[in-house]
Design a protein around this motif. Structure first.
Motif, PDB file in Angstrom:
ATOM      1  N   HIS A 253      31.699  39.988  46.642  1.00  0.00           N
ATOM      2  CA  HIS A 253      32.827  40.078  47.577  1.00  0.00           C
ATOM      3  C   HIS A 253      32.902  38.887  48.535  1.00  0.00           C
ATOM      4  CE1 HIS A 253      30.385  42.244  50.979  1.00  0.00           C
ATOM      5  NE2 HIS A 253      29.693  41.303  50.389  1.00  0.00           N
ATOM      6  N   ASP A 254      32.319  37.763  48.166  1.00  0.00           N
ATOM      7  CA  ASP A 254      32.373  36.599  49.054  1.00  0.00           C
ATOM      8  C   ASP A 254      33.761  35.966  49.116  1.00  0.00           C
ATOM      9  OD1 ASP A 254      29.673  37.003  49.417  1.00  0.00           O
ATOM     10  OD2 ASP A 254      29.103  34.930  48.969  1.00  0.00           O
ATOM     11  N   PHE A 255      34.537  36.061  48.006  1.00  0.00           N
ATOM     12  CA  PHE A 255      35.833  35.403  47.960  1.00  0.00           C
ATOM     13  C   PHE A 255      36.888  36.305  47.335  1.00  0.00           C
ATOM     14  CE2 PHE A 255      32.666  31.986  47.604  1.00  0.00           C
ATOM     15  CZ  PHE A 255      32.978  31.271  48.755  1.00  0.00           C
ATOM     16  N   THR A 256      38.114  36.197  47.840  1.00  0.00           N
ATOM     17  CA  THR A 256      39.234  36.871  47.202  1.00  0.00           C
ATOM     18  C   THR A 256      39.572  36.162  45.893  1.00  0.00           C
ATOM     19  OG1 THR A 256      40.899  35.478  48.257  1.00  0.00           O
ATOM     20  CG2 THR A 256      40.211  37.488  49.446  1.00  0.00           C
ATOM     21  N   HIS A 257      40.385  36.824  45.083  1.00  0.00           N
ATOM     22  CA  HIS A 257      40.832  36.197  43.837  1.00  0.00           C
ATOM     23  C   HIS A 257      41.583  34.906  44.128  1.00  0.00           C
ATOM     24  CE1 HIS A 257      41.766  36.412  39.514  1.00  0.00           C
ATOM     25  NE2 HIS A 257      42.919  35.845  39.850  1.00  0.00           N
ATOM     26  N   LEU A 261      40.755  31.065  42.917  1.00  0.00           N
ATOM     27  CA  LEU A 261      41.733  30.209  42.248  1.00  0.00           C
ATOM     28  C   LEU A 261      41.856  28.859  42.951  1.00  0.00           C
ATOM     29  CD1 LEU A 261      44.605  32.741  41.421  1.00  0.00           C
ATOM     30  CD2 LEU A 261      43.126  31.567  39.769  1.00  0.00           C
ATOM     31  N   ALA A 262      41.858  28.872  44.268  1.00  0.00           N
ATOM     32  CA  ALA A 262      41.981  27.628  45.029  1.00  0.00           C
ATOM     33  C   ALA A 262      40.772  26.732  44.794  1.00  0.00           C
ATOM     34  CB  ALA A 262      42.138  27.934  46.513  1.00  0.00           C
ATOM     35  N   LYS A 263      39.585  27.330  44.745  1.00  0.00           N
ATOM     36  CA  LYS A 263      38.378  26.545  44.513  1.00  0.00           C
ATOM     37  C   LYS A 263      38.375  25.901  43.123  1.00  0.00           C
ATOM     38  CE  LYS A 263      35.221  28.969  47.620  1.00  0.00           C
ATOM     39  NZ  LYS A 263      34.727  27.747  48.317  1.00  0.00           N
ATOM     40  N   LEU A 264      39.038  26.544  42.177  1.00  0.00           N
ATOM     41  CA  LEU A 264      39.011  26.089  40.790  1.00  0.00           C
ATOM     42  C   LEU A 264      40.298  25.374  40.379  1.00  0.00           C
ATOM     43  CD1 LEU A 264      37.386  29.350  39.432  1.00  0.00           C
ATOM     44  CD2 LEU A 264      36.282  27.102  39.544  1.00  0.00           C
ATOM     45  N   GLY A 266      43.005  22.855  39.297  1.00  0.00           N
ATOM     46  CA  GLY A 266      42.893  21.614  38.556  1.00  0.00           C
ATOM     47  C   GLY A 266      41.857  21.634  37.450  1.00  0.00           C
ATOM     48  N   THR A 267      41.203  22.780  37.231  1.00  0.00           N
ATOM     49  CA  THR A 267      40.225  22.923  36.148  1.00  0.00           C
ATOM     50  C   THR A 267      40.770  23.895  35.107  1.00  0.00           C
ATOM     51  OG1 THR A 267      38.999  24.853  36.983  1.00  0.00           O
ATOM     52  CG2 THR A 267      38.443  22.699  37.922  1.00  0.00           C
ATOM     53  N   ASN A 268      40.029  24.073  34.028  1.00  0.00           N
ATOM     54  CA  ASN A 268      40.398  25.082  33.019  1.00  0.00           C
ATOM     55  C   ASN A 268      39.615  26.366  33.232  1.00  0.00           C
ATOM     56  OD1 ASN A 268      37.853  24.201  32.259  1.00  0.00           O
ATOM     57  ND2 ASN A 268      38.311  24.199  30.058  1.00  0.00           N
ATOM     58  N   ILE A 269      39.119  26.564  34.459  1.00  0.00           N
ATOM     59  CA  ILE A 269      38.307  27.735  34.814  1.00  0.00           C
ATOM     60  C   ILE A 269      39.097  28.613  35.770  1.00  0.00           C
ATOM     61  CG2 ILE A 269      36.097  28.525  35.718  1.00  0.00           C
ATOM     62  CD1 ILE A 269      35.102  25.594  35.404  1.00  0.00           C
ATOM     63  N   GLU A 270      39.049  29.920  35.529  1.00  0.00           N
ATOM     64  CA  GLU A 270      39.699  30.884  36.416  1.00  0.00           C
ATOM     65  C   GLU A 270      38.761  32.053  36.671  1.00  0.00           C
ATOM     66  OE1 GLU A 270      43.486  32.340  35.134  1.00  0.00           O
ATOM     67  OE2 GLU A 270      43.998  30.462  34.121  1.00  0.00           O
ATOM     68  N   PRO A 271      38.936  32.741  37.795  1.00  0.00           N
ATOM     69  CA  PRO A 271      38.264  34.021  37.950  1.00  0.00           C
ATOM     70  C   PRO A 271      38.985  35.051  37.092  1.00  0.00           C
ATOM     71  CG  PRO A 271      39.710  33.637  39.808  1.00  0.00           C
ATOM     72  CD  PRO A 271      39.767  32.399  38.961  1.00  0.00           C
ATOM     73  N   ALA A 272      38.250  35.844  36.354  1.00  0.00           N
ATOM     74  CA  ALA A 272      38.884  36.932  35.616  1.00  0.00           C
ATOM     75  C   ALA A 272      39.212  38.064  36.590  1.00  0.00           C
ATOM     76  CB  ALA A 272      37.955  37.428  34.515  1.00  0.00           C
ATOM     77  N   TYR A 273      39.970  39.029  36.124  1.00  0.00           N
ATOM     78  CA  TYR A 273      40.238  40.220  36.930  1.00  0.00           C
ATOM     79  C   TYR A 273      40.328  41.422  36.006  1.00  0.00           C
ATOM     80  CZ  TYR A 273      45.091  39.233  35.539  1.00  0.00           C
ATOM     81  OH  TYR A 273      46.244  38.969  34.819  1.00  0.00           O
ATOM     82  N   ASP A 274      40.063  42.584  36.552  1.00  0.00           N
ATOM     83  CA  ASP A 274      40.045  43.805  35.764  1.00  0.00           C
ATOM     84  C   ASP A 274      41.391  44.026  35.086  1.00  0.00           C
ATOM     85  OD1 ASP A 274      37.678  43.908  37.180  1.00  0.00           O
ATOM     86  OD2 ASP A 274      37.867  46.017  37.740  1.00  0.00           O
ATOM     87  N   GLY A 275      41.350  44.290  33.786  1.00  0.00           N
ATOM     88  CA  GLY A 275      42.562  44.551  33.027  1.00  0.00           C
ATOM     89  C   GLY A 275      43.136  43.326  32.336  1.00  0.00           C
TER      90      GLY A 275
END
Length: 280
Positions: A253-257, A261-264, A266-275
């Motif tokens: 729970h350190d970061f919101t989705h 996204l902001a941290k990543l 310009g990359t091809n990396i994303e945070p996943a999410y349920d569903g």
């Protein structure tokens, strides 16, 4: 091959019990992270990767009615506590057997359902741990019509197939017996790597994963942790693997989705999410 994230959160889940931080109180549904698990379909076959505590809720939420097998990464409770609910799929996959009113198993219906056993693939150490955690599991189910998970355990050391998907396991370092998986769909050619828990990936596994279409990787937070990858270490592994797309899971729970996204950006990396559902 279709891959759906059933959960993307760390072992305590997000929101955490008793926490009022911005993530745990967020109104963004992507910030509600069940414990990690996945649902894979290819052609007529379907299987679960892990059975986390909220597996039943995820199956209900996403209308999951078919499971032919289970694949386990390891036996930590945030990945296996929902295993008992596999018995429902034994029932769904089972067959109706006539029952007369004078039969001790008669329950007011002219039939009863005999569950169909399914295979659960896992490492040898994980199988032993599961048999200790769930000593009532077997292939025959329960006596007197009681529901029990009907499971045939199979060692995952050699590659195996579920429908058109070839599944290969590889050991990862998590401070506990644990493995990741490489999924390859013979029908579409899609390849997906899945590592939900680790703090080190052996060089041999990195070589096998290179160039996958999708890499799903553990990334707990930015702060160091003894058994999970940080963002910096996850990105370093992803640079070596060089997938076409990458998704982070097992997030705390350190970061919101949106912050992830902001941290990543310009990359091809994303945070996943349920569903979230991917097509390969």
């Amino acid at each position: 091959m279709t891959f759906r994230f059933l959960g993307t959160g760390t072992s305590v889940g997000v929101p955490q019990i008793g926490c009022a931080c911005p993530v745990c109180t967020s109104s963004d549904p992507r910030d509600r992270r069940r414990r990690c698990g996945a649902y894979v379909t290819a052609g007529d076959a379907a299987f679960l990767i892990d059975t986390p505590p909220e597996m039943r809720l995820a199956c209900v939420a996403y209308g999951i009615r078919k499971v032919d097998a289970v694949v386990l990464t390891h036996a930590h409770m945030d990945h296996v506590a929902g295993f008992d609910d596999v018995r429902r799929f034994n029932t769904i996959n089972g067959e109706r057997v006539p029952v007369a009113p004078d039969d001790p198993l008669y329950r007011g219906l002219p039939y009863r359902i005999v569950g169909k056993p399914m295979t659960c693939y896992a490492a040898t150490a994980t199988i032993r741990q599961m048999q200790t955690i769930f000593p009532y599991i077997g292939t025959a189910g329960g006596a007197q019509g009681l529901y029990r998970p009907q499971i045939e355990f199979a060692d995952n050391a050699a590659p195996f197939a579920i429908g058109t998907v070839r599944v290969e396991s590889f050991a990862v370092e998590h401070g506990f017996p644990c493995c990741g998986y490489l999924l390859a769909d013979a029908a579409t050619g899609g390849r997906l790597g899945y590592v939900s828990d680790c703090h080190e990936i052996p060089d041999s596994a990195v070589e096998r994963l290179k160039g996958v279409d999708v890499m799903v990787l553990n990334c707990l937070r930015e702060r160091p942790h003894p058994t999970h990858l940080t963002l910096a270490r996850a990105r370093a592994y992803l640079a070596r693997i060089a997938p076409k797309r990458a998704y982070l899971i097992h997030m705390c729970h350190d970061f919101t989705h949106e912050a992830w996204l902001a941290k990543l950006a310009g990359t091809n990396i994303e945070p996943a999410y349920d569903g979230l559902e991917l097509k390969l």
